[in-house]
Design a protein around this motif. Structure first.
Motif, PDB file in Angstrom:
ATOM      1  N   GLU A 234      15.591   1.743 -24.491  1.00 33.84           N
ATOM      2  CA  GLU A 234      14.902   2.363 -25.631  1.00 33.84           C
ATOM      3  C   GLU A 234      15.703   3.550 -26.168  1.00 33.84           C
ATOM      4  OE1 GLU A 234      10.824   3.375 -24.967  1.00 33.84           O
ATOM      5  OE2 GLU A 234      10.788   4.808 -26.625  1.00 33.84           O
ATOM      6  N   GLU A 235      16.283   4.331 -25.262  1.00 31.80           N
ATOM      7  CA  GLU A 235      17.086   5.478 -25.696  1.00 31.80           C
ATOM      8  C   GLU A 235      18.238   5.028 -26.588  1.00 31.80           C
ATOM      9  OE1 GLU A 235      16.337   8.384 -21.797  1.00 31.80           O
ATOM     10  OE2 GLU A 235      18.301   7.479 -22.151  1.00 31.80           O
ATOM     11  N   ARG A 236      18.890   3.915 -26.211  1.00 27.28           N
ATOM     12  CA  ARG A 236      20.010   3.431 -27.018  1.00 27.28           C
ATOM     13  C   ARG A 236      19.528   2.986 -28.403  1.00 27.28           C
ATOM     14  NH1 ARG A 236      25.349   1.884 -26.645  1.00 27.28           N
ATOM     15  NH2 ARG A 236      25.339   3.617 -25.163  1.00 27.28           N
ATOM     16  N   VAL A 237      18.384   2.312 -28.449  1.00 26.50           N
ATOM     17  CA  VAL A 237      17.859   1.860 -29.739  1.00 26.50           C
ATOM     18  C   VAL A 237      17.504   3.054 -30.617  1.00 26.50           C
ATOM     19  CG1 VAL A 237      15.950   0.649 -30.858  1.00 26.50           C
ATOM     20  CG2 VAL A 237      17.076  -0.365 -28.885  1.00 26.50           C
ATOM     21  N   ARG A 238      16.940   4.094 -30.040  1.00 31.77           N
ATOM     22  CA  ARG A 238      16.619   5.291 -30.822  1.00 31.77           C
ATOM     23  C   ARG A 238      17.887   5.957 -31.357  1.00 31.77           C
ATOM     24  NH1 ARG A 238      11.458   6.649 -30.939  1.00 31.77           N
ATOM     25  NH2 ARG A 238      10.060   5.731 -29.391  1.00 31.77           N
ATOM     26  N   GLU A 239      18.950   5.959 -30.556  1.00 33.60           N
ATOM     27  CA  GLU A 239      20.232   6.506 -31.025  1.00 33.60           C
ATOM     28  C   GLU A 239      20.752   5.700 -32.216  1.00 33.60           C
ATOM     29  OE1 GLU A 239      21.676   7.869 -26.522  1.00 33.60           O
ATOM     30  OE2 GLU A 239      22.743   6.306 -27.619  1.00 33.60           O
ATOM     31  N   LEU A 240      20.658   4.382 -32.121  1.00 37.83           N
ATOM     32  CA  LEU A 240      21.133   3.520 -33.205  1.00 37.83           C
ATOM     33  C   LEU A 240      20.273   3.682 -34.455  1.00 37.83           C
ATOM     34  CD1 LEU A 240      21.898   0.372 -31.035  1.00 37.83           C
ATOM     35  CD2 LEU A 240      23.580   1.826 -32.184  1.00 37.83           C
ATOM     36  N   ASN A 241      18.981   3.870 -34.245  1.00 35.79           N
ATOM     37  CA  ASN A 241      18.080   4.114 -35.381  1.00 35.79           C
ATOM     38  C   ASN A 241      18.501   5.381 -36.128  1.00 35.79           C
ATOM     39  OD1 ASN A 241      15.563   3.577 -36.874  1.00 35.79           O
ATOM     40  ND2 ASN A 241      14.913   5.531 -35.992  1.00 35.79           N
ATOM     41  N   GLN A 242      18.769   6.432 -35.375  1.00 34.10           N
ATOM     42  CA  GLN A 242      19.187   7.693 -35.986  1.00 34.10           C
ATOM     43  C   GLN A 242      20.533   7.540 -36.702  1.00 34.10           C
ATOM     44  OE1 GLN A 242      17.277  10.341 -36.175  1.00 34.10           O
ATOM     45  NE2 GLN A 242      18.821  11.453 -37.370  1.00 34.10           N
ATOM     46  N   LYS A 243      21.434   6.795 -36.104  1.00 32.51           N
ATOM     47  CA  LYS A 243      22.771   6.585 -36.687  1.00 32.51           C
ATOM     48  C   LYS A 243      22.667   5.876 -38.038  1.00 32.51           C
ATOM     49  CE  LYS A 243      27.216   4.351 -35.621  1.00 32.51           C
ATOM     50  NZ  LYS A 243      27.969   3.573 -34.604  1.00 32.51           N
ATOM     51  N   ILE A 244      21.845   4.834 -38.092  1.00 30.43           N
ATOM     52  CA  ILE A 244      21.709   4.077 -39.345  1.00 30.43           C
ATOM     53  C   ILE A 244      20.954   4.900 -40.383  1.00 30.43           C
ATOM     54  CG2 ILE A 244      20.792   1.961 -40.381  1.00 30.43           C
ATOM     55  CD1 ILE A 244      21.151   0.627 -37.623  1.00 30.43           C
ATOM     56  N   LEU A 245      19.940   5.649 -39.944  1.00 31.86           N
ATOM     57  CA  LEU A 245      19.207   6.529 -40.855  1.00 31.86           C
ATOM     58  C   LEU A 245      20.149   7.528 -41.526  1.00 31.86           C
ATOM     59  CD1 LEU A 245      15.898   7.461 -38.976  1.00 31.86           C
ATOM     60  CD2 LEU A 245      16.046   6.592 -41.313  1.00 31.86           C
ATOM     61  N   GLU A 246      20.985   8.149 -40.721  1.00 37.30           N
ATOM     62  CA  GLU A 246      21.914   9.164 -41.249  1.00 37.30           C
ATOM     63  C   GLU A 246      22.923   8.535 -42.205  1.00 37.30           C
ATOM     64  OE1 GLU A 246      23.539  11.010 -37.788  1.00 37.30           O
ATOM     65  OE2 GLU A 246      21.723  12.149 -37.345  1.00 37.30           O
ATOM     66  N   TYR A 247      23.376   7.328 -41.882  1.00 36.12           N
ATOM     67  CA  TYR A 247      24.314   6.636 -42.777  1.00 36.12           C
ATOM     68  C   TYR A 247      23.633   6.331 -44.122  1.00 36.12           C
ATOM     69  CZ  TYR A 247      27.221   2.997 -44.814  1.00 36.12           C
ATOM     70  OH  TYR A 247      27.981   2.261 -45.686  1.00 36.12           O
ATOM     71  N   GLY A 248      22.404   5.854 -44.060  1.00 36.21           N
ATOM     72  CA  GLY A 248      21.670   5.518 -45.272  1.00 36.21           C
ATOM     73  C   GLY A 248      21.440   6.733 -46.149  1.00 36.21           C
ATOM     74  N   GLU A 249      21.075   7.862 -45.517  1.00 40.32           N
ATOM     75  CA  GLU A 249      20.833   9.096 -46.271  1.00 40.32           C
ATOM     76  C   GLU A 249      22.128   9.611 -46.899  1.00 40.32           C
ATOM     77  OE1 GLU A 249      17.090  10.600 -43.453  1.00 40.32           O
ATOM     78  OE2 GLU A 249      19.026  11.645 -43.395  1.00 40.32           O
ATOM     79  N   ALA A 250      23.224   9.548 -46.134  1.00 39.15           N
ATOM     80  CA  ALA A 250      24.508  10.029 -46.644  1.00 39.15           C
ATOM     81  C   ALA A 250      25.032   9.149 -47.771  1.00 39.15           C
ATOM     82  CB  ALA A 250      25.529  10.086 -45.500  1.00 39.15           C
ATOM     83  N   SER A 251      24.718   7.861 -47.706  1.00 41.73           N
ATOM     84  CA  SER A 251      25.225   6.908 -48.708  1.00 41.73           C
ATOM     85  C   SER A 251      24.226   6.655 -49.820  1.00 41.73           C
ATOM     86  CB  SER A 251      25.574   5.575 -48.018  1.00 41.73           C
ATOM     87  OG  SER A 251      26.455   5.776 -46.938  1.00 41.73           O
ATOM     88  N   ASN A 252      23.046   7.248 -49.682  1.00 45.40           N
ATOM     89  CA  ASN A 252      21.967   7.065 -50.668  1.00 45.40           C
ATOM     90  C   ASN A 252      21.588   5.594 -50.829  1.00 45.40           C
ATOM     91  OD1 ASN A 252      20.029   8.049 -52.422  1.00 45.40           O
ATOM     92  ND2 ASN A 252      21.340   7.754 -54.220  1.00 45.40           N
TER      93      ASN A 252
END
Length: 257
Positions: A86-104
């Motif tokens: 679960e910890e790894r999935v949460r890390e990946l969730n945060q990574k994709i969220l940040e990419y999406g926000e940075a790329s709009n």
């Protein structure tokens, strides 16, 4: 005895890209063979969904190859391993969220992960891809995290209405598009001669439960080639029925005697 595994994925009759992702990994330990099997259904338009599902697949593959061996060698209790998953999935969730926000851009993916550790299995679920066990009967091991499934559970619609509801693709959460994801983890014992199936909604929208049970009897699969041929046949059937989404399915079978 080693796992028997097979998979098939198809872009379908309408999509321009296949945004589904799959992972099938096994490893030998002192107590026997273990396996991690994952199916993802990416979403976000153009190549964004494909990027989200591929990011999760790569991240989970690295976890299986690098972190899990260290955990097992360190003597971690098996029932503590899902927490690490679960910890790894949460890390990946945060990574994709940040990419999406940075790329709009908005992108995300479902994940249904099956981790088999000897005689125990764990399933991690976010979204509406599914896991089943198949033996003498077909058992759905996950609950769709969709608007329609919630309405069905509340008794507002019937199962048949849910099957054709135009809102059936509306997710309540997915990896990369939901800040506070609710990671659902379930577990059970691997039954002898049973088989697991993971699939995206493109498959189960068109192939009914009774058809899955009739065509995917684990006792009839004596080799992986037969499993693969049957998966191709069923995916083609889903396309003939005009399924417009990507279609992906994987099977994992192990004798636990």
């Amino acid at each position: 005895m080693a796992f028997q595994v097979a998979y098939h994925t198809d872009i379908g009759i309408k999509k321009k890209t296949n945004q589904d992702g799959m992972l099938l990994k096994t490893a030998q330990t002192l107590e026997g063979e273990i396996g991690l099997f994952i199916i993802c259904d990416g979403m976000g338009g153009l190549s964004h969904g494909e990027l989200a599902s591929a990011t999760v697949i790569r991240g989970m593959s690295d976890w299986f190859d690098q972190e899990l061996p260290e955990l097992l060698e360190g003597g971690i209790a098996e029932n503590e391993i899902p927490v690490k998953l679960e910890e790894r999935v949460r890390e990946l969730n945060q990574k994709i969220l940040e990419y999406g926000e940075a790329s709009n851009i908005k992108l995300g993916t479902t994940i249904t992960a099956l981790l088999i550790l000897h005689k125990q299995y764990f399933i991690l679920q976010i979204g509406d891809s599914r896991a089943y066990s198949i033996n003498e009967k077909l058992v759905k091991l996950t609950e769709d995290q969709t608007l329609v499934e919630r309405e069905l559970q509340r008794g507002n619609i019937t199962a048949e209405q849910a099957r054709i509801d135009p809102r059936r693709n509306v997710l309540l959460q997915c990896v990369g598009a939901t800040k506070d994801i609710n990671v659902v983890i379930t577990s059970g014992e691997v039954e002898n001669e049973s088989m697991f199936m993971l699939c995206t909604d493109g498959f189960y929208h068109e192939i009914r439960d009774e058809e899955m049970l009739a065509h995917l009897n684990p006792q009839s699969f004596t080799e992986e080639k037969l499993m693969k041929e049957k998966l191709i046949e069923l995916v083609e059937l889903a396309k003939e029925r005009q399924e417009t989404d990507n279609i992906s399915i994987l099977l994992a079978k192990r004798d636990v005697r």
